[in-house]
Design a protein around this motif. Sequence first.
Motif, PDB file in Angstrom:
ATOM      1  N   ASN A  30      41.533  48.251  56.182  1.00  0.00           N
ATOM      2  CA  ASN A  30      40.764  48.183  57.419  1.00  0.00           C
ATOM      3  C   ASN A  30      41.614  48.181  58.675  1.00  0.00           C
ATOM      4  N   ASN A  31      42.929  48.051  58.528  1.00  0.00           N
ATOM      5  CA  ASN A  31      43.780  48.087  59.716  1.00  0.00           C
ATOM      6  C   ASN A  31      45.200  48.465  59.331  1.00  0.00           C
ATOM      7  N   GLN A  32      45.637  49.628  59.766  1.00  0.00           N
ATOM      8  CA  GLN A  32      46.949  50.158  59.405  1.00  0.00           C
ATOM      9  C   GLN A  32      48.075  49.591  60.270  1.00  0.00           C
ATOM     10  N   TYR A  33      47.739  48.740  61.232  1.00  0.00           N
ATOM     11  CA  TYR A  33      48.764  48.156  62.091  1.00  0.00           C
ATOM     12  C   TYR A  33      49.329  46.853  61.536  1.00  0.00           C
ATOM     13  N   ILE A  34      48.878  46.457  60.361  1.00  0.00           N
ATOM     14  CA  ILE A  34      49.318  45.208  59.744  1.00  0.00           C
ATOM     15  C   ILE A  34      50.174  45.522  58.517  1.00  0.00           C
ATOM     16  N   SER A  35      51.220  44.745  58.318  1.00  0.00           N
ATOM     17  CA  SER A  35      51.990  44.783  57.076  1.00  0.00           C
ATOM     18  C   SER A  35      51.946  43.396  56.438  1.00  0.00           C
ATOM     19  N   ILE A  36      52.225  43.346  55.143  1.00  0.00           N
ATOM     20  CA  ILE A  36      52.064  42.097  54.407  1.00  0.00           C
ATOM     21  C   ILE A  36      53.284  41.821  53.540  1.00  0.00           C
ATOM     22  N   LEU A  37      53.784  40.599  53.641  1.00  0.00           N
ATOM     23  CA  LEU A  37      54.844  40.092  52.772  1.00  0.00           C
ATOM     24  C   LEU A  37      54.221  39.086  51.809  1.00  0.00           C
ATOM     25  N   VAL A  38      54.319  39.362  50.514  1.00  0.00           N
ATOM     26  CA  VAL A  38      53.784  38.458  49.494  1.00  0.00           C
ATOM     27  C   VAL A  38      54.945  37.700  48.868  1.00  0.00           C
ATOM     28  N   ILE A  39      54.934  36.375  48.990  1.00  0.00           N
ATOM     29  CA  ILE A  39      55.995  35.536  48.431  1.00  0.00           C
ATOM     30  C   ILE A  39      55.445  34.832  47.194  1.00  0.00           C
ATOM     31  N   THR A  40      56.078  35.046  46.054  1.00  0.00           N
ATOM     32  CA  THR A  40      55.650  34.399  44.810  1.00  0.00           C
ATOM     33  C   THR A  40      56.765  33.505  44.281  1.00  0.00           C
ATOM     34  N   PHE A  41      56.360  32.451  43.588  1.00  0.00           N
ATOM     35  CA  PHE A  41      57.340  31.582  42.954  1.00  0.00           C
ATOM     36  C   PHE A  41      56.886  31.210  41.553  1.00  0.00           C
ATOM     37  N   HIS A  42      57.783  30.648  40.782  1.00  0.00           N
ATOM     38  CA  HIS A  42      57.545  30.413  39.361  1.00  0.00           C
ATOM     39  C   HIS A  42      56.830  29.088  39.117  1.00  0.00           C
ATOM     40  N   MET A  43      55.890  29.117  38.190  1.00  0.00           N
ATOM     41  CA  MET A  43      55.277  27.894  37.670  1.00  0.00           C
ATOM     42  C   MET A  43      55.621  27.849  36.181  1.00  0.00           C
ATOM     43  N   PRO A  44      56.627  27.077  35.790  1.00  0.00           N
ATOM     44  CA  PRO A  44      57.213  27.211  34.455  1.00  0.00           C
ATOM     45  C   PRO A  44      56.298  26.790  33.305  1.00  0.00           C
ATOM     46  N   ILE A  45      55.197  26.096  33.574  1.00  0.00           N
ATOM     47  CA  ILE A  45      54.337  25.696  32.456  1.00  0.00           C
ATOM     48  C   ILE A  45      53.466  26.853  31.983  1.00  0.00           C
ATOM     49  N   ALA A  50      53.185  37.917  32.499  1.00  0.00           N
ATOM     50  CA  ALA A  50      52.020  38.602  33.059  1.00  0.00           C
ATOM     51  C   ALA A  50      52.132  38.725  34.576  1.00  0.00           C
ATOM     52  N   MET A  51      52.465  37.632  35.238  1.00  0.00           N
ATOM     53  CA  MET A  51      52.550  37.648  36.696  1.00  0.00           C
ATOM     54  C   MET A  51      53.716  38.502  37.189  1.00  0.00           C
ATOM     55  N   GLU A  52      54.864  38.379  36.514  1.00  0.00           N
ATOM     56  CA  GLU A  52      56.025  39.160  36.916  1.00  0.00           C
ATOM     57  C   GLU A  52      55.761  40.654  36.758  1.00  0.00           C
ATOM     58  N   ASP A  53      55.130  41.029  35.641  1.00  0.00           N
ATOM     59  CA  ASP A  53      54.824  42.440  35.406  1.00  0.00           C
ATOM     60  C   ASP A  53      53.822  42.959  36.430  1.00  0.00           C
ATOM     61  N   TYR A  54      52.854  42.129  36.760  1.00  0.00           N
ATOM     62  CA  TYR A  54      51.847  42.555  37.730  1.00  0.00           C
ATOM     63  C   TYR A  54      52.469  42.759  39.111  1.00  0.00           C
ATOM     64  N   VAL A  55      53.288  41.812  39.544  1.00  0.00           N
ATOM     65  CA  VAL A  55      53.946  41.946  40.850  1.00  0.00           C
ATOM     66  C   VAL A  55      54.830  43.185  40.877  1.00  0.00           C
ATOM     67  N   GLU A  56      55.566  43.417  39.776  1.00  0.00           N
ATOM     68  CA  GLU A  56      56.433  44.594  39.721  1.00  0.00           C
ATOM     69  C   GLU A  56      55.614  45.881  39.813  1.00  0.00           C
ATOM     70  N   SER A  57      54.484  45.917  39.103  1.00  0.00           N
ATOM     71  CA  SER A  57      53.655  47.125  39.137  1.00  0.00           C
ATOM     72  C   SER A  57      53.083  47.360  40.532  1.00  0.00           C
ATOM     73  N   GLN A  58      52.671  46.285  41.196  1.00  0.00           N
ATOM     74  CA  GLN A  58      52.112  46.431  42.543  1.00  0.00           C
ATOM     75  C   GLN A  58      53.175  46.866  43.545  1.00  0.00           C
ATOM     76  N   SER A  59      54.380  46.363  43.368  1.00  0.00           N
ATOM     77  CA  SER A  59      55.457  46.749  44.290  1.00  0.00           C
ATOM     78  C   SER A  59      55.800  48.228  44.142  1.00  0.00           C
ATOM     79  N   ARG A  60      55.582  48.791  42.938  1.00  0.00           N
ATOM     80  CA  ARG A  60      55.820  50.226  42.725  1.00  0.00           C
ATOM     81  C   ARG A  60      54.679  51.063  43.292  1.00  0.00           C
ATOM     82  N   GLN A  61      53.458  50.570  43.175  1.00  0.00           N
ATOM     83  CA  GLN A  61      52.286  51.374  43.508  1.00  0.00           C
ATOM     84  C   GLN A  61      51.920  51.345  44.992  1.00  0.00           C
TER      85      GLN A  61
END
Length: 491
Positions: A30-45, A50-61
Motif C-alpha cells: 500500500n505504500n512504496q515509500y516505506i522499507s522494513i527491517l525485520v529483527i529476529t532472535f532465537h528462542m531455544p526451547i 522452521a523459523m530460520e528456513d522461513y526467514v531465509e526464504s523470505q529474504s530471498r523472495q
Amino acid sequence: MTKAELVFIPSPGMGHLLSTIEFAKLIIKNNQYISILVITFHMPIYTLTAMEDYVESQSRQLDPNHFTFLTLPPLSNMPDHDSPTFYNSITELQKPLIKQALVARSTKPAAFVLDLMCVTMIDIANELGIPSYMYFTAGACFLNLMLHFQELVHDKGVDLTTELSNPDTELVLPFFRNRVPSKVIPLLFADKEGGWSMLIHDISRRFREVKGIIVNTFVELESYAIQTLHDHDKIPTVYPVGPVVALDVHNRYGGGGPQLEDRDDSIMRWLDEQPLSSVVFLCFGSMGSFDEEQVKEIANGLDRCGHRFLWSLRRPSSRGKVVLPSENEIFEEALPEGFLDRTTHRGKIIGWASQVQILAHQAIGGFVSHCGWNSILESSWFGVPIATWPIYSEQQLNAFELIKELELAVDIRMDYRRDLRMNNGNFVVMAEEVETGVNTLMSMGDQMRQRIREMSDTSRKVLQNGGSSHNCLIRFIREVLEGPTSSDKFQ
C-alpha cells in the motif's frame, strides 16, 4: 527511494513471525515509500529450523529495496527455561544487540513495530527517540482481556488469582455480551505462585506506552470488542487491519524441498478425489499433538462418525521438553488396531501440511481446530466451519468467542487444556464427544453456514479500497510518514 524505515521485532514463534511478515508485506503493497527491517532472535526451547528456513526464504523472495532481515546471534548466557521471567530475560538480553545494530545503521527508523511479547523494546525506542507501535497477533477480545485485567490488578488491587481459581465462576466483562466462564480464561492470569500472572500484567501495562496498537482483526468480525477499545480513554489508538493471513505460502517455509512438495501434492490429489464439502480436517497448530490415550479416543470417534477425514497426526515431543512436535513423523502406533484398514476408503492420516492450501480446497467441509487466531482468520477467509478444540494460550477464550459471541462455530470441548511440557491434557475428550462434535460440524444448519459465508465475503472486502481494515491501514501509514523519516540521523 524509500522515505521511512520501520523496524519490526516479532516474537520467536512461527505464528507470530508469519503474521508479522504478512503485515509488513501489506504495508509495502500500500505504500512504496516505506522499507522494513525485520529483527529476529532465537528462542531455544523451540525447534529453530522452521523459523530460520522461513526467514531465509523470505529474504530471498522479497524485494531487498523494501525488506531487510537481521537475525541476532544465539545468546551465550541463557536464562532458566522454567522461570516465569524467562521470556522477559530473553528479551532484555537482546536489547544491547538490537541497539548496537540500529545505531550502526546510517539512518534513523521512523518507528518500531513490536510484538506483544517484545513490548519492553519500547525502552530502546525511547532511548533513540523513535515512536513505538504494537502489532497484536491475536484478537480484540484477548487484547481487551489483557488490558482489563491489568487495570483491575494494578489500579484497583483486585486479587484475580482467587477469583479465577473457581472453574464454575462466570465473569461479567465489558467487552463480552455473555458471561465468561473462568475455565476459558488463560491459565497465566491465575498463576500467582509461579509469577506468570504478574509477568503478563506487567507486559499489558506497557501496551499503554505505545503510540498505537495494530490488531490482526476487523471491525465486522469483532465489532463489540473493537468498540470497547475505541471507547477506552486510557489506551492508545487501535488500528484493526486484519485479516492478515499468509495466503501465498506454499508451506511453512515458503518453499521447501522435493519431499515436502511430494507430500503436499499427494494430499491435494487425495482431496481432489473427494466429494464437495465432504471432508473434515483435523489440525491443531504448530504445537498440536496429543498423547496416546487421547489419540485413540479421536480415532474411535472418527471411526464411529463415518465422515471422510484428513487428520494431521504428529508425533509429540519427549515429555519434559517444550519443543515442536515432529513435522514428518506420524503417530501411527497410537492408533487403535485395525483403524487404518477400516478407514482407508474415507480417511487420510498426514504429518504437517499447508493448512491454507487444505482449507482452500473445495472438498473441505469442516475444520476441527485448536482455535489459534491465525487459524480462525484462515478458516473465516475460506468460509470453512470450525469445531473448537483449544489447547493452550488464549485459545479457550477464542473458542468461547467463536461459539457464544459470534455464533460462527460448534463445540467439541472449549475448556480443554494441554500441558505442553508433559504432553497431556486436563482430561481426555472421549470418542463419543468427538463423534458428536464432528457430526454436528458436518451437519451444521443453513443459518450458521450462511453467517460463515457472509463473514468470508466480508473478510475479503474489508481489505479492499474503502474497506474498514484498508482505511485503518492507510491511517497508520499516514501517521508513520508524518513522523520522523529516514533522513534523520542518530544523535
